[in-house]
Write a protein that holds these residues in place. Structure first.
Motif, PDB file in Angstrom:
ATOM      1  N   GLY A  64     -13.487 -27.928  59.319  1.00 18.50           N
ATOM      2  CA  GLY A  64     -13.486 -28.096  60.767  1.00 18.50           C
ATOM      3  C   GLY A  64     -12.258 -28.777  61.327  1.00 18.50           C
ATOM      4  O   GLY A  64     -12.283 -29.237  62.470  1.00 18.50           O
ATOM      5  N   ALA A  65     -11.175 -28.841  60.561  1.00 21.36           N
ATOM      6  CA  ALA A  65      -9.950 -29.497  61.020  1.00 21.36           C
ATOM      7  C   ALA A  65      -8.741 -28.619  60.723  1.00 21.36           C
ATOM      8  O   ALA A  65      -8.731 -27.845  59.756  1.00 21.36           O
ATOM      9  N   ILE A  66      -7.713 -28.723  61.571  1.00 20.66           N
ATOM     10  CA  ILE A  66      -6.409 -28.167  61.244  1.00 20.66           C
ATOM     11  C   ILE A  66      -5.739 -29.152  60.300  1.00 20.66           C
ATOM     12  O   ILE A  66      -5.560 -30.332  60.634  1.00 20.66           O
ATOM     13  N   VAL A  67      -5.377 -28.658  59.115  1.00 19.94           N
ATOM     14  CA  VAL A  67      -4.871 -29.518  58.053  1.00 19.94           C
ATOM     15  C   VAL A  67      -3.403 -29.188  57.794  1.00 19.94           C
ATOM     16  O   VAL A  67      -3.030 -28.020  57.681  1.00 19.94           O
ATOM     17  N   VAL A  68      -2.573 -30.230  57.715  1.00 14.89           N
ATOM     18  CA  VAL A  68      -1.195 -30.086  57.256  1.00 14.89           C
ATOM     19  C   VAL A  68      -1.200 -30.438  55.774  1.00 14.89           C
ATOM     20  O   VAL A  68      -1.406 -31.588  55.395  1.00 14.89           O
ATOM     21  N   ASP A  69      -0.999 -29.420  54.920  1.00 11.59           N
ATOM     22  CA  ASP A  69      -1.176 -29.541  53.474  1.00 11.59           C
ATOM     23  C   ASP A  69       0.082 -29.034  52.775  1.00 11.59           C
ATOM     24  O   ASP A  69       0.497 -27.900  52.995  1.00 11.59           O
ATOM     25  N   TYR A  70       0.679 -29.875  51.918  1.00  5.48           N
ATOM     26  CA  TYR A  70       1.934 -29.518  51.265  1.00  5.48           C
ATOM     27  C   TYR A  70       1.757 -29.108  49.803  1.00  5.48           C
ATOM     28  O   TYR A  70       2.734 -29.017  49.059  1.00  5.48           O
ATOM     29  N   SER A  71       0.528 -28.810  49.381  1.00  6.52           N
ATOM     30  CA  SER A  71       0.277 -28.509  47.968  1.00  6.52           C
ATOM     31  C   SER A  71       0.978 -27.239  47.503  1.00  6.52           C
ATOM     32  O   SER A  71       1.239 -27.073  46.308  1.00  6.52           O
ATOM     33  N   GLU A  72       1.306 -26.313  48.422  1.00 10.87           N
ATOM     34  CA  GLU A  72       2.001 -25.084  48.061  1.00 10.87           C
ATOM     35  C   GLU A  72       3.419 -25.047  48.640  1.00 10.87           C
ATOM     36  O   GLU A  72       4.083 -24.017  48.583  1.00 10.87           O
ATOM     37  N   PHE A  73       3.887 -26.151  49.159  1.00  9.03           N
ATOM     38  CA  PHE A  73       5.121 -26.173  49.934  1.00  9.03           C
ATOM     39  C   PHE A  73       6.368 -26.400  49.085  1.00  9.03           C
ATOM     40  O   PHE A  73       7.457 -25.947  49.431  1.00  9.03           O
ATOM     41  N   GLY A  74       6.236 -27.108  47.972  1.00 12.11           N
ATOM     42  CA  GLY A  74       7.401 -27.490  47.189  1.00 12.11           C
ATOM     43  C   GLY A  74       8.121 -28.656  47.836  1.00 12.11           C
ATOM     44  O   GLY A  74       7.550 -29.400  48.641  1.00 12.11           O
ATOM     45  N   ASP A  75       9.390 -28.842  47.516  1.00  7.86           N
ATOM     46  CA  ASP A  75      10.168 -29.935  48.098  1.00  7.86           C
ATOM     47  C   ASP A  75      10.245 -29.780  49.610  1.00  7.86           C
ATOM     48  O   ASP A  75      10.458 -28.676  50.116  1.00  7.86           O
ATOM     49  N   PHE A  76      10.090 -30.881  50.304  1.00  9.16           N
ATOM     50  CA  PHE A  76      10.061 -30.801  51.770  1.00  9.16           C
ATOM     51  C   PHE A  76      11.390 -30.298  52.333  1.00  9.16           C
ATOM     52  O   PHE A  76      11.410 -29.445  53.224  1.00  9.16           O
ATOM     53  N   ASN A  77      12.483 -30.833  51.850  1.00  7.50           N
ATOM     54  CA  ASN A  77      13.810 -30.319  52.190  1.00  7.50           C
ATOM     55  C   ASN A  77      14.046 -30.216  53.697  1.00  7.50           C
ATOM     56  O   ASN A  77      14.609 -29.229  54.193  1.00  7.50           O
ATOM     57  N   ALA A  78      13.595 -31.229  54.432  1.00  3.04           N
ATOM     58  CA  ALA A  78      13.821 -31.321  55.879  1.00  3.04           C
ATOM     59  C   ALA A  78      13.258 -30.133  56.651  1.00  3.04           C
ATOM     60  O   ALA A  78      13.728 -29.816  57.753  1.00  3.04           O
ATOM     61  N   ARG A  79      12.234 -29.481  56.110  1.00  3.73           N
ATOM     62  CA  ARG A  79      11.631 -28.330  56.797  1.00  3.73           C
ATOM     63  C   ARG A  79      10.516 -28.800  57.727  1.00  3.73           C
ATOM     64  O   ARG A  79       9.331 -28.612  57.462  1.00  3.73           O
ATOM     65  N   PHE A  80      10.918 -29.419  58.820  1.00  3.68           N
ATOM     66  CA  PHE A  80       9.961 -29.899  59.815  1.00  3.68           C
ATOM     67  C   PHE A  80       9.275 -28.705  60.476  1.00  3.68           C
ATOM     68  O   PHE A  80       9.897 -27.658  60.680  1.00  3.68           O
ATOM     69  N   GLY A  81       8.013 -28.874  60.776  1.00  3.00           N
ATOM     70  CA  GLY A  81       7.265 -27.764  61.351  1.00  3.00           C
ATOM     71  C   GLY A  81       6.436 -28.159  62.556  1.00  3.00           C
ATOM     72  O   GLY A  81       6.120 -29.344  62.753  1.00  3.00           O
ATOM     73  N   HIS A  82       6.099 -27.144  63.355  1.00  5.08           N
ATOM     74  CA  HIS A  82       5.253 -27.338  64.529  1.00  5.08           C
ATOM     75  C   HIS A  82       4.317 -26.151  64.670  1.00  5.08           C
ATOM     76  O   HIS A  82       4.719 -25.006  64.423  1.00  5.08           O
ATOM     77  N   LEU A  83       3.091 -26.428  65.038  1.00  3.81           N
ATOM     78  CA  LEU A  83       2.090 -25.398  65.260  1.00  3.81           C
ATOM     79  C   LEU A  83       1.840 -25.324  66.763  1.00  3.81           C
ATOM     80  O   LEU A  83       1.240 -26.226  67.352  1.00  3.81           O
ATOM     81  N   PHE A  84       2.325 -24.255  67.383  1.00  2.00           N
ATOM     82  CA  PHE A  84       2.298 -24.121  68.835  1.00  2.00           C
ATOM     83  C   PHE A  84       1.019 -23.445  69.315  1.00  2.00           C
ATOM     84  O   PHE A  84       0.645 -22.372  68.807  1.00  2.00           O
TER      85      PHE A  84
END
Length: 261
Positions: A64-84
């Motif tokens: 029941g929540a929008i989740v920001v999950d990095y388990s499949e993302f790999g190194d963050f590498n300054a990849r900032f994101g936004h969900l519009f």
């Protein structure tokens, strides 16, 4: 400061596609922006990727929540994101609950630990450049704590923008609220009342923690300048987006109510 009405093709979107909301109705109902099951109505934009590419499935729905999950993302590498969210807004109350969970993504900057937020009065998602970090917007900044340090939440950050506080233009990028700190895993309720020409008010768990007004584009910022050059400096509406800044975070019970005229 130059103030002029924006062309209807730019923010006329605020007057259409309002999901049945009746602006000007003092008894307007709260409307859910998130159905609790899917990302219907929401579009990701992650730095370095085209609009709509949900890199690493970073935005997902769970319990029941929008989740920001990095388990499949790999190194963050300054990849900032936004969900519009698909519908721009102008005058409204926005409510949501958030909490920080888990550990920061590998390679996330130190300042982004337990750091996220919701962006208001933002530029349209399809005007984000491929490698743009943040939309020109007003960020209601959410911060968590591990209990070892106290950091206020419900702060204000201003990528590509400035605001007035007590009638004076403030050019500082981030301004702390008067709110208290909340530990990870604790659900925190945020409410933002948005009436740019009068006042924008942040409330955390029912307490007023921040007030400001009359946002404008920062013409000293590249993204702010390109919008100021097209539409004038005053910001009277725009998109709503949720952040992914390298620390796992969850958002739920996201709803909106238009303000009466």
């Amino acid at each position: 400061m130059v103030r002029r009405t924006r062309p209807i093709f730019a923010l006329g979107l605020l007057l259409i596609g309002t999901s049945g909301l009746q602006a000007g109705n003092a008894k307007a109902q709260w409307v859910d922006l998130f159905d609790g099951k899917t990302l219907e109505g929401w579009t990701p934009k992650i730095k370095g990727a085209p609009l709509g590419n949900n890199v690493g499935n970073v935005f997902r729905v769970r319990n029941g929540a929008i989740v920001v999950d990095y388990s499949e993302f790999g190194d963050f590498n300054a990849r900032f994101g936004h969900l519009f969210h698909r519908t721009p807004q102008s005058r409204y109350r926005l409510q949501m609950e958030y909490r920080f969970v888990g550990k920061q993504a590998t390679g996330g900057p130190e300042w982004a630990t337990r750091n996220s937020g919701v962006m208001l009065h933002g530029q349209p998602a399809d005007t984000m450049t491929l490698d743009q970090d943040f939309p020109a917007s007003l960020e209601v900044q959410f911060l968590g704590t591990d209990g070892k340090s106290d950091r206020t939440t419900g702060n204000l950050c201003t990528p590509g923008t400035h605001v007035e506080i007590d009638g004076k233009l403030v050019t500082q990028h981030c301004i702390n609220s008067t709110g208290k700190a909340y530990r990870d895993e604790e659900w925190v309720k945020a409410e933002i009342e948005v009436d740019a020409e009068r006042e924008i008010v942040h409330r955390i768990n029912g307490q007023v923690v921040m007030r400001y007004a009359r946002p404008v584009y920062d013409t000293g910022d590249a993204d702010g300048k390109r919008f100021a050059d097209r539409f004038g400096t005053a910001i009277r509406g725009g998109t709503i987006s949720l952040q992914s800044e390298s620390h796992p975070v969850e958002f739920r019970r996201i709803r909106i109510q238009p303000l009466a005229d």
